[in-house]
Design an enzyme around this catalytic site. Structure first.
Site, short mmCIF file in Angstrom:
data_model
loop_
_atom_site.label_atom_id
_atom_site.label_comp_id
_atom_site.label_asym_id
_atom_site.label_seq_id
_atom_site.Cartn_x
_atom_site.Cartn_y
_atom_site.Cartn_z
N THR A 53 -12.91 42.49 -68.61
CA THR A 53 -12.44 41.79 -69.80
C THR A 53 -11.20 42.49 -70.36
OG1 THR A 53 -14.02 43.00 -71.17
CG2 THR A 53 -14.72 40.85 -70.35
N THR A 55 -9.67 43.78 -73.38
CA THR A 55 -9.61 45.04 -74.13
C THR A 55 -10.23 46.18 -73.33
OG1 THR A 55 -9.65 43.84 -76.22
CG2 THR A 55 -10.25 46.16 -76.31
N CYS A 56 -11.34 45.88 -72.68
CA CYS A 56 -12.06 46.89 -71.90
C CYS A 56 -11.21 47.42 -70.75
CB CYS A 56 -13.37 46.30 -71.37
SG CYS A 56 -14.39 45.53 -72.64
N SER A 57 -10.53 46.51 -70.05
CA SER A 57 -9.76 46.86 -68.86
C SER A 57 -8.36 47.38 -69.16
CB SER A 57 -9.63 45.65 -67.94
OG SER A 57 -10.89 45.24 -67.46
#
Length: 182
Positions: A53, A55-57
């Site tokens: 996803t 923000t996570c990546s």
């Protein structure tokens, strides 16, 4: 979750590389427990809504990966990223991100996340049940410091990010080491 809380005991179903297995999928199942990851170590655990996803990546996982040496200098033995994703997804995401320093923990059924009180419904995004974004400094299986994004709720229309950022955890560690002024 508060400082002083002991992490829940959970068994995680992981896939680990096994060079004795031939073929295109040289992995085997290996169960690991909370103790396997956290006993006898001071670690950072951060959990996020999902592998791959934005923000996570783009921010959170790469920030912890790049900041590993700085965290190690502050007494952190390991950094783990957890998500309510299965081991196949987490391993592929780790490979895609080129991880060398951050380990991934698959909480495929969300059991650990539920016991932490952080399992939320993200049906509004088509995700189903996922983790609320948080981070913790964990010392020998006990929460030393807790960093939770504001607004914990099901189907949150936002994806808050800042409290659980690597920069915020580093700031906390820097301030914790500064001597108190008399």
């Amino acid at each position: 979750m508060k400082a002083g809380t002991t992490l829940p005991h959970v068994t995680f179903h992981t896939r680990v590389r096994d060079d004795t297995i031939d073929g295109p999928n040289p992995f085997r199942w290996e169960d690991k427990t909370t103790a396997d990851y956290f006993a006898g170590k001071r670690v950072i655990l951060f959990s996020l809504p999902g592998a791959f996803t934005p923000t996570c990546s783009t921010y959170q996982l790469p920030g912890f990966e790049k900041g590993f040496a700085g965290f190690a200098a502050k007494g952190i033995d390991a950094i783990y990223c957890m998500s309510v994703n299965d081991s196949f997804v987490m391993n592929k995401w780790a490979q895609d991100q080129g991880l060398q320093n951050v380990g991934v923990i698959p909480d495929g059924s969300g059991e650990f996340t539920r016991k932490m009180g952080m399992l939320v419904d993200k049906d509004n995004l088509g995700f189903g049940m996922r983790s609320w974004r948080y981070a913790a400094i964990v010392n020998h299986g006990v929460v030393e410091a807790w960093f939770e994004e504001p607004g914990l709720m099901d189907n949150c229309p936002e994806d808050p990010y800042g409290e659980s950022s690597p920069e915020n955890l580093m700031k906390h560690l820097d301030e914790a080491r500064e001597p108190a002024l008399a």
